[in-house]
Design an enzyme around this catalytic site. Structure first.
Site, short mmCIF file in Angstrom:
data_model
loop_
_atom_site.label_atom_id
_atom_site.label_comp_id
_atom_site.label_asym_id
_atom_site.label_seq_id
_atom_site.Cartn_x
_atom_site.Cartn_y
_atom_site.Cartn_z
N GLU A 185 4.46 136.30 -23.24
CA GLU A 185 5.25 135.27 -22.57
C GLU A 185 5.41 134.06 -23.50
O GLU A 185 4.43 133.47 -23.92
CB GLU A 185 4.50 134.88 -21.29
CG GLU A 185 4.91 133.57 -20.70
CD GLU A 185 3.89 133.10 -19.64
OE1 GLU A 185 2.92 133.83 -19.35
OE2 GLU A 185 4.08 131.99 -19.15
N ASP A 238 -0.04 134.43 -19.01
CA ASP A 238 -1.13 133.51 -18.70
C ASP A 238 -1.74 133.82 -17.35
O ASP A 238 -1.12 134.45 -16.49
CB ASP A 238 -0.60 132.07 -18.71
CG ASP A 238 -0.32 131.61 -20.12
OD1 ASP A 238 -0.89 132.22 -21.06
OD2 ASP A 238 0.46 130.66 -20.29
N ASP A 289 -2.07 131.96 -14.94
CA ASP A 289 -1.69 130.97 -13.91
C ASP A 289 -0.55 131.51 -13.05
O ASP A 289 -0.16 132.66 -13.16
CB ASP A 289 -1.31 129.64 -14.58
CG ASP A 289 -0.18 129.85 -15.60
OD1 ASP A 289 0.43 130.94 -15.60
OD2 ASP A 289 0.06 128.93 -16.40
N ASP A 321 2.65 130.79 -12.99
CA ASP A 321 3.84 131.19 -13.74
C ASP A 321 3.64 132.56 -14.36
O ASP A 321 4.54 133.40 -14.34
CB ASP A 321 4.12 130.19 -14.87
CG ASP A 321 5.00 129.05 -14.38
OD1 ASP A 321 5.46 129.14 -13.22
OD2 ASP A 321 5.21 128.09 -15.15
#
Ligand code: 0RA
Length: 643
Positions: A433, A506, A508, A510
């Site tokens: 990403e 990641d 998280d 997102d």
């Protein structure tokens, strides 16, 4: 030879039977990973479902205990306890210690479940550290127990059955952790399958309890599935998050040559179809004769209706099958006394007579339905006409050339840092990403076998677009070319360039979103990748802790606290929080996320196509209410989407 010796000989044969299972468990349950583990439960539940289908059982309870032992209890007739003549032992013991013994009971010939995992409860016994059974039958309550498949003592009659007490079987087993890679049951995996079984067998009440998770009052997490409407409610459930084109669920059933056919369907506004075919409760993912019969009749009936009602005037040809199936949700369920399962994963129905039987049931059922419900027929035809027009427009816009160039793997994307090996078994593709994580990964990787493709944050939501639009998206085209096996109907799993495709995102929200977008794309357009278990996600640690020259990684806050307390005497030299993969230096990225020696990769599998379909339309589709509810229900694990 004395009586005792003869009995001894019988025992040896018994043990040999189960030893074969212990030696090669995968031959009997497919694998010893989490999939095989869950099959143990399905194997027992299948027997209870057989009792239900024979009209003797309507309540099944599955309980996951704190130590991951599982109990399956039903109110069927109970496993027979009388003496088995050939073995001169209680039938109960024979059924649990001799391979395939269950099937030898003639009066069980109605059995319709099984097939894929119809190997018998003895296999579950063989693969359990311990196994306990209680049977209520023939006026008594009987118990027996086993360790590693071996009887511990004799079957005991513990008491008389009370006059008002029901018959039944209760089995508790504790899977052998020396055989299985993991012995941790997943609530969501069991709940998806048990819900599906409840839909497929209307009226059977199935309860799933999880004692590992209790509420404020100490009550276990519990869900009950019972659907009087059967597969009609299944379609309704699948369409909860979709916009349907007509109110009613089309349903019909038929019984011919002892083969039972049921079909339920409803058209929706979506682009994705969601058609699920079952044979004897087994999800026939590879399709087969029942699905072919369904498709043939569907195309014929809709075209007949359309042309005799003059609905095809804008179109200079007939509707194609895939025009009609666009956005169609359907469940086809057949029950056959002798199903033949074929194909790579034994999930393709082979019985040739079924094709014609389903085709004529469907022809008759749907034609009649259309005559009686012209508004519904109209809605279905109009949607198919719209799909056909879109298809033709896309073709005109030279969709085919675009598709060709998207498929052409001779020119690899410029952003791809490919690996040296050309052996897909060794090669790994990290889809990273963002450009910074991509750049780090390119420096961190072992270029011999690790390739890196950076993609821009949010890729296109493929749930909302037709293939021509999807192929206009550069990130998606890069993924297709890098993987090298085409897309959609033309996807050829034998052409994949990497057998590990790792979503490096990641930890998280997102990251979770991007992972879901990628998974949706793989699921809708490269499904064999998921079915083959080639898709993985990185699980980068959240913290790195240093103390006295040692480094420790922690995946969660709780783990960090534990390490600080136990390894660092409460006084670590440094606690570093990784915000994202992009912030790790190449050495950190290598050691935490890419180095096969110590990285943690999560393999993504599709256990249940219907549940996955539903999940993707909830997460990626238009309906906002159900999505909020889903995220609420699944928080905090919604961050980790398991299909
Ligand atoms: C063998 C024969 C019969 C039933 C069963 C086994 C049976 C097995 C299991 C496993 C879990 N629950 C079960 N319930 C029944 C037929 C019994 C008869 O004909 O009465």
């Amino acid at each position: 030879m004395s009586q005792e010796n003869e009995y001894g000989a019988g025992q040896i044969q018994v043990l040999e039977g189960l030893e074969a299972v212990q030696k090669r468990p995968a031959m009997y349950i497919g694998s010893t990973d989490t999939r095989g583990l869950h099959h143990l439960v399905y194997e027992v539940v299948d027997n209870s479902i057989d009792e239900a289908l024979a009209g003797h059982c309507d309540d099944i309870t599955v309980t996951i205990h704190e130590d991951d032992a599982v109990t399956v209890a039903d109110d069927g007739r109970g496993i027979p306890v009388d003496t088995h003549e050939e073995y001169d032992r209680p039938a109960l013991e024979v059924i649990l210690t001799v391979l395939h013994a269950g099937g030898k009971f003639d009066n069980k010939s109605y059995q319709v479940s099984g097939g894929l995992h119809g190997v018998g409860v003895s296999v579950v016994n063989a693969l359990s550290k311990w196994f306990k059974v209680t049977v209520k039958r023939d006026g008594g309550v009987f118990t027996h127990s086993f360790e590693g498949g071996e009887p511990q003592g004799d079957m005991e009659r513990v008491r008389d059955l009370e006059a008002d007490e029901e018959t039944g079987t209760e089995i508790t087993f504790w899977p052998d952790d020396e055989i299985f890679e993991t012995t941790e049951f997943a609530f969501s995996t069991l709940s998806n399958r048990l819900r599906e079984l409840a839909f497929l067998n209307s009226g059977v009440r199935i309860t799933l309890e999880d004692e590992r998770e209790t509420d404020d009052e100490g009550q276990p997490l519990s869900e009950t599935y019972v659907y009087e409407g059967g597969i009609r409610e299944f379609v309704q459930y699948l369409n909860e998050t979709r916009t349907s084109l007509h109110e009613d669920i089309i349903y019909f059933e038929d019984d011919d040559q002892n083969i039972q056919v049921e079909v339920a369907m409803q058209a929706t506004q979506e682009l994705q179809g969601s058609i699920h075919a079952f044979a004897n409760n087994i999800n026939t993912r590879e399709g087969g004769t029942h699905l072919t019969g369904f498709k043939t009749a569907l195309t014929r009936v809709v075209n007949d209706y359309a042309s005799s009602n003059d609905l095809l005037s804008d179109l200079d040809e007939n509707l194609r099958g895939d025009d009609i199936r666009e956005g169609l949700t359907a469940v086809i369920s057949i029950k056959h006394p002798d199903p033949q399962f074929e194909g790579q994963t034994k999930t393709k129905l082979g019985n040739s007579e079924v094709r014609g039987i389903v085709e004529s049931a469907m022809h008759e059922g749907l034609s009649t339905y259309f005559e009686e419900h012209p508004d519904t027929a109209q809605a279905i035809v109009m949607k198919a006409v719209e799909a056909a027009k879109a298809r033709k427009a896309a073709k005109k816009a030279e969709e085919l050339t675009r598709r060709k160039s998207a498929l052409d793997s001779t020119s690899l994307p410029g952003k791809l840092a490919d690996c040296q090996t050309k052996d897909p078994d060794e090669a790994e593709l990290f889809i990273a990403e963002g450009d910074s994580a991509g750049g780090s990964a390119k420096q961190a990787r072992d270029p011999e076998f690790q390739a890196v493709l950076p993609i821009k944050g949010k890729i296109l939501n493929v749930e909302k677009h037709r293939l021509d639009r999807i192929l206009e998206n550069e990130e998606i085209r890069n993924m297709i070319t890098a993987i090298g096996a085409g897309i959609g109907d033309e996807f050829d799993i034998d052409e994949i360039r990497y057998k590990k495709i790792v979503m490096a995102t990641d930890a998280d929200v997102d990251g979770a979103h991007i992972r879901t977008l990628m998974l949706t794309f793989f699921y809708r357009h490269m499904r064999p990748l998921l079915e083959g278990g080639y898709v993985y996600a990185t699980q980068p640690p959240l913290y790195r802790i240093r103390y006295r020259g040692e480094t420790y990684d922690a995946m969660t806050d709780a783990e960090r606290d534990e390490i600080v307390a136990e390894k660092c005497n409460g006084n670590p030299t440094q606690v570093q929080r990784f915000k994202g993969l992009g912030e790790m230096n190449p050495e950190q990225l290598w050691s935490t996320t890419m180095n096969p020696e110590n990285r943690i990769l999560k393999q993504i599998t599709v256990e249940d196509a219907a549940a996955a379909d539903k999940m993707f339309s909830v997460l990626m589709g238009d309906a906002v209410g159900p999505r909020k509810q889903f995220i609420k229900d699944h928080a905090p694990e919604a961050e980790w989407i398991d299909i």
